[in-house]
Design a protein around this motif. Sequence first.
Motif, PDB file in Angstrom:
ATOM      1  N   PHE A 189      75.056 -81.427 -11.130  1.00  0.00           N
ATOM      2  CA  PHE A 189      74.623 -80.033 -11.244  1.00  0.00           C
ATOM      3  C   PHE A 189      75.240 -79.290 -12.436  1.00  0.00           C
ATOM      4  CE2 PHE A 189      72.493 -80.348  -7.171  1.00  0.00           C
ATOM      5  CZ  PHE A 189      71.452 -79.442  -7.324  1.00  0.00           C
ATOM      6  N   PRO A 190      76.521 -79.475 -12.743  1.00  0.00           N
ATOM      7  CA  PRO A 190      77.065 -78.817 -13.946  1.00  0.00           C
ATOM      8  C   PRO A 190      76.358 -79.267 -15.221  1.00  0.00           C
ATOM      9  CG  PRO A 190      78.851 -79.531 -12.524  1.00  0.00           C
ATOM     10  CD  PRO A 190      77.594 -80.141 -11.968  1.00  0.00           C
ATOM     11  N   ILE A 191      75.981 -80.547 -15.301  1.00  0.00           N
ATOM     12  CA  ILE A 191      75.280 -81.052 -16.481  1.00  0.00           C
ATOM     13  C   ILE A 191      73.896 -80.416 -16.602  1.00  0.00           C
ATOM     14  CG2 ILE A 191      74.272 -83.113 -17.545  1.00  0.00           C
ATOM     15  CD1 ILE A 191      76.532 -84.744 -16.218  1.00  0.00           C
ATOM     16  N   VAL A 192      73.192 -80.351 -15.473  1.00  0.00           N
ATOM     17  CA  VAL A 192      71.864 -79.737 -15.463  1.00  0.00           C
ATOM     18  C   VAL A 192      71.942 -78.264 -15.845  1.00  0.00           C
ATOM     19  CG1 VAL A 192      69.961 -79.017 -13.951  1.00  0.00           C
ATOM     20  CG2 VAL A 192      70.849 -81.353 -13.814  1.00  0.00           C
ATOM     21  N   VAL A 251      66.015 -74.967 -12.470  1.00  0.00           N
ATOM     22  CA  VAL A 251      67.439 -75.303 -12.382  1.00  0.00           C
ATOM     23  C   VAL A 251      67.721 -76.139 -11.138  1.00  0.00           C
ATOM     24  CG1 VAL A 251      69.782 -74.391 -12.177  1.00  0.00           C
ATOM     25  CG2 VAL A 251      68.122 -73.244 -13.652  1.00  0.00           C
ATOM     26  N   ILE A 252      67.357 -75.623  -9.984  1.00  0.00           N
ATOM     27  CA  ILE A 252      67.708 -76.296  -8.737  1.00  0.00           C
ATOM     28  C   ILE A 252      66.894 -77.571  -8.534  1.00  0.00           C
ATOM     29  CG2 ILE A 252      66.089 -74.946  -7.325  1.00  0.00           C
ATOM     30  CD1 ILE A 252      69.671 -76.043  -6.349  1.00  0.00           C
ATOM     31  N   GLU A 253      65.613 -77.554  -8.904  1.00  0.00           N
ATOM     32  CA  GLU A 253      64.767 -78.736  -8.719  1.00  0.00           C
ATOM     33  C   GLU A 253      65.179 -79.872  -9.653  1.00  0.00           C
ATOM     34  OE1 GLU A 253      60.777 -77.292  -9.070  1.00  0.00           O
ATOM     35  OE2 GLU A 253      61.050 -75.895  -7.393  1.00  0.00           O
ATOM     36  N   THR A 254      65.589 -79.522 -10.869  1.00  0.00           N
ATOM     37  CA  THR A 254      66.073 -80.552 -11.790  1.00  0.00           C
ATOM     38  C   THR A 254      67.367 -81.161 -11.266  1.00  0.00           C
ATOM     39  OG1 THR A 254      65.086 -79.388 -13.674  1.00  0.00           O
ATOM     40  CG2 THR A 254      66.755 -81.050 -14.170  1.00  0.00           C
ATOM     41  N   GLY A 255      68.233 -80.320 -10.711  1.00  0.00           N
ATOM     42  CA  GLY A 255      69.487 -80.812 -10.140  1.00  0.00           C
ATOM     43  C   GLY A 255      69.247 -81.769  -8.985  1.00  0.00           C
ATOM     44  N   ILE A 256      68.331 -81.394  -8.100  1.00  0.00           N
ATOM     45  CA  ILE A 256      68.000 -82.248  -6.955  1.00  0.00           C
ATOM     46  C   ILE A 256      67.404 -83.577  -7.441  1.00  0.00           C
ATOM     47  CG2 ILE A 256      66.437 -82.488  -4.978  1.00  0.00           C
ATOM     48  CD1 ILE A 256      66.804 -79.480  -4.472  1.00  0.00           C
ATOM     49  N   HIS A 266      63.271 -79.734  -0.519  1.00  0.00           N
ATOM     50  CA  HIS A 266      63.128 -78.286  -0.374  1.00  0.00           C
ATOM     51  C   HIS A 266      64.513 -77.631  -0.281  1.00  0.00           C
ATOM     52  CE1 HIS A 266      58.874 -78.822   0.035  1.00  0.00           C
ATOM     53  NE2 HIS A 266      59.019 -79.610   1.086  1.00  0.00           N
ATOM     54  N   TYR A 267      64.586 -76.371  -0.613  1.00  0.00           N
ATOM     55  CA  TYR A 267      65.872 -75.671  -0.722  1.00  0.00           C
ATOM     56  C   TYR A 267      65.677 -74.186  -0.441  1.00  0.00           C
ATOM     57  CZ  TYR A 267      63.687 -74.589  -5.171  1.00  0.00           C
ATOM     58  OH  TYR A 267      62.795 -74.172  -6.124  1.00  0.00           O
ATOM     59  N   TYR A 268      66.777 -73.476  -0.363  1.00  0.00           N
ATOM     60  CA  TYR A 268      66.764 -72.025  -0.160  1.00  0.00           C
ATOM     61  C   TYR A 268      67.389 -71.371  -1.391  1.00  0.00           C
ATOM     62  CZ  TYR A 268      68.235 -67.440   1.687  1.00  0.00           C
ATOM     63  OH  TYR A 268      68.453 -66.094   1.881  1.00  0.00           O
TER      64      TYR A 268
END
Length: 241
Positions: A162-165, A198-203, A216-218
């Motif tokens: 996640f820090p890299i993304v 951001v979040i989808e790339t991290g996942i 899926h996420y919140y």
Amino acid sequence: MTDKLEDIQKFLENLPDKFDILEDGIDFQTQKEYIKHSETFDRGELTEKETFSISNILFDKDAPIDKKKKALLLLAHLGTIVAFRQIEEYNKNPDNGLKQWTLLALQECKMFLESTLLDESIGFISSGLGGLDNRLRYYFLVLPSTDRPFTKTEKNIIKDEFPIVCKGLNSILETIDFFDTFVGLTVLVPLDVAVGTVIETGIKKCNELGDFVFEHYYATNQNKPEQSEIIDIINIVKGEN
């Protein structure tokens, strides 16, 4: 008029850029109330003496809160340097419960100053979680793909990926906290980057190493959920409600 515009330009040049996005989080109900009342006020013009007379209400310890709210709205809609300075001075030690209202008034006054200088409509952004410079703060809740907690190895992958993304998307990962049933992340995301990216790339990056994060996420920029809300949020994310 030219001298007035030059004064405004010099004044704005000396203000910090962080006012464009309110760094402090603003409660949603406060935002809603402020906007509702702000829409009932038109731009006005007062003399410097009249402006100081209005601002005296702010520094009167016996003045009721509702009266101070109206005074802040009136000063904000004047959109003058004098009005801005009076709101700014009050903001150093506002009454209990008026801190966020004052920050909104300060930003709105600056917005009107910029509108006068540029002869165009200027807006500003505020949210419950606030922001920094040109970034808004978001809270993400990410779940494991199974009913078991993340393993130590999976947690390490999340902490590495996640820090890299975020860095690659000009975002800032502020916090990452692991719990039994989810991981919570606080991220500052630029206005020109889609939050979902951001979040989808991290996942996606994490799942390339094991497919262990639920797709899926919140996400919210209004408030960090209380522990009592987490179960309901998880059920909604999983489609169980």
